[in-house]
Enzyme design. Sequence first.
Site, PDB file in Angstrom:
ATOM      1  N   ASP A  17       0.788  -1.254   0.000  1.00 57.53           N
ATOM      2  CA  ASP A  17       0.000   0.000   0.000  1.00 57.53           C
ATOM      3  C   ASP A  17       0.814   1.295   0.000  1.00 57.53           C
ATOM      4  OD1 ASP A  17       0.535   0.968   2.582  1.00 57.53           O
ATOM      5  OD2 ASP A  17      -1.430   0.610   3.391  1.00 57.53           O
ATOM      6  N   CYS A  56     -22.801  -1.102   7.871  1.00 58.26           N
ATOM      7  CA  CYS A  56     -21.649  -0.179   7.825  1.00 58.26           C
ATOM      8  C   CYS A  56     -22.087   1.243   7.480  1.00 58.26           C
ATOM      9  CB  CYS A  56     -20.593  -0.684   6.838  1.00 58.26           C
ATOM     10  SG  CYS A  56     -21.177  -0.900   5.140  1.00 58.26           S
TER      11      CYS A  56
END
Length: 310
Positions: A132, A192
């Site tokens: 990442d 969520c």
Amino acid sequence: MNQSKSTYSHIIKTEAKRLGFLSCGISKAEFLEDEAPRLEKWLNNNRHGEMQYMENHFDKRLDPTKLVEGSKSVISLLLNYFPSEIQNENSYKLSKYAYGTDYHFVIKDKLKSLLRFIQNEIGEVNGRAFVDSAPVLDKAWAAKSGLGWIGKHSNLLTQQVGSFYFIAELIVDLELEYDTPVTDHCGTCTACIDACPTEAIIQPYVVDGSKCISYLTIELKENIPTSFKGKLDDWMFGCDVCQDVCPWNRFSKSHNEPLFNPHPELLDMTKKDWDEITEDTFKKVFKKSPVKRTKYSGLKRNINFIKNNI
């Protein structure tokens, strides 16, 4: 290199498991056609806030052959970070991935070991490891490699272990047997979306990064806008709300990576301890931690914002 692609793929996945990775999936290194318009729209709508780096290397972000010369395969890997112990309740909150040693160091070492293994077992294979910190769309590659689906909170999800894991890649110039994507199992669930304290999930599968608590407490270098007053939900570094409420994370199991274990003092610290934290304590508790990214001043800014804007 006269063995079959499936044999190579099998030995790579076996070694990945031996190195401690949760799972390993492989996809063909090619242009991410479906992601291109999504990424472009997201950037055009300024969903990335001050994360200017997201605008850089647009072509490389979508095409690994432009990033790694001669690349043929993207080997995606997941590494569990779900902790066995959680911070005490009378404390400001820290994202679970930040409890132990910075994952960049831990995963890079494992990826280098895997690449060495491939070179020793298969022959001259060139490749690069990514954690990442480069223009690679980790979640898109993991989904393409069959390791899970991208949930409504835009994190990768799997039925077996939920979403508390890191994603990393080896991009190599070796043809392998490719895996196929899995189906989406979010269904009608909106847990969520409903739980996000700042309403950052503006629609299913679309997150406004500039509203996300992780962005506000880590990426944002300016003062946190007063419009977020009372909305940080005690998160001083990162945020796990959308993952904590996800039904698939009932299946999360604790990691077995000693380097991800927290500093002994970390789990016992109360809000009072955090309010009074000195730079020396910060350096000691977060010696090799990802929390160093926000620096002592950034952590103090976050704590003060929470404390003064309830």
